[in-house]
Design a protein around this motif. Structure first.
Motif: not given
Length: 240
Positions: A84-87, A169-182
């Motif tokens: 969850e810290l990835l973003p 859960l991994m996908f959810n976290t990666l998506r949350a990190a990716y969306e701001p830079v989309l």
């Protein structure tokens, strides 16, 4: 201390983010004691209950250790924190952390084929039909950001079909990190979202229940953009 007063006194989220940033940047080091609740409340301009709530979140995130009757100490997030810290790790001090971005791409490239393989083993024809509909949407979309959003929805369906809570859960976290830079990734991601035939191939392999073919199709789909982005990150890292 270089912490800044919080303008909205009722929002412990801001307190959490400021202290978390200091921990992740190394300003507060593992084993170091945080300032007392009273001191943090004074510096940040918030109430002690607000600080206490933020510290609970920091503890839950694996960033600090709270001991009753003792000082709250900083933990080594590399040993104790979760995805969850990835973003927060990806964008720090207003800039992109290249090493974190690279690790996310590596995880995406590694996990994608395995998720596709599981989806082929576990999905029904309804899942494949839903994937094909999304590919049709992808083909008709012209806006680059919209195409990325459709592609994300496509992979969301693939993850659902894989029926793995760990990968979900991994996908959810990666998506949350990716969306701001989309929006910034639109040009680079065109190498992927501009290939609807590759998405069709993966959907067909999943629908046919062919795990090896699904894994191969996922690799074919993910590799071009992943290689392009890794090359761009290497160039960015070498810039003065």
């Amino acid at each position: 201390m270089t912490l800044e007063p919080v303008n909205r006194r009722s929002v412990p989220e801001e307190v959490f983010e400021q202290i978390a940033a200091k921990v992740l940047d190394g300003d507060f080091r593992p084993g170091e004691a945080l300032p007392s609740e009273r001191r943090l409340a004074e510096v940040l301009g918030v109430s002690r209950p607000t600080v206490r709530e933020a510290i609970k979140r920091l503890s839950a995130a694996g960033l600090v250790e709270v001991r009753q009757g003792d000082a709250t100490t900083v933990r080594d997030y590399r040993r104790h924190a979760g995805m969850e810290l990835l973003p927060q790790l990806l964008i720090r001090s207003g800039g992109l952390d290249v090493s974190v971005a690279r690790s996310m791409l590596e995880a995406r490239m590694h996990n994608g084929p395995k998720v596709a393989e599981l989806a082929a083993l576990r999905a029904d024809e309804n899942a494949a039909t839903a994937l094909r509909r999304l590919v049709d949407e992808l083909e008709s979309a012209t806006d680059p950001v919209q195409r990325q959003l459709i592609a994300m929805s496509y992979w969301d369906r693939v993850v659902d079909a894989a029926d793995s809570i760990a990968f979900r859960l991994m996908f959810n976290t990666l998506r949350a990190a990716y969306e701001p830079v989309l929006p910034a990734m639109a040009f680079v991601m065109d190498a992927e979202v501009g290939r609807p035939e590759a998405y069709h191939a993966l959907a067909n392999a999943i629908g046919a229940g062919e795990p090896a073919a699904a894994a191969a199709a996922a690799r074919d789909l993910l590799e071009p953009a992943t290689f392009t982005m890794l090359t761009a990150l290497d160039a960015l890292e070498k810039m003065p």
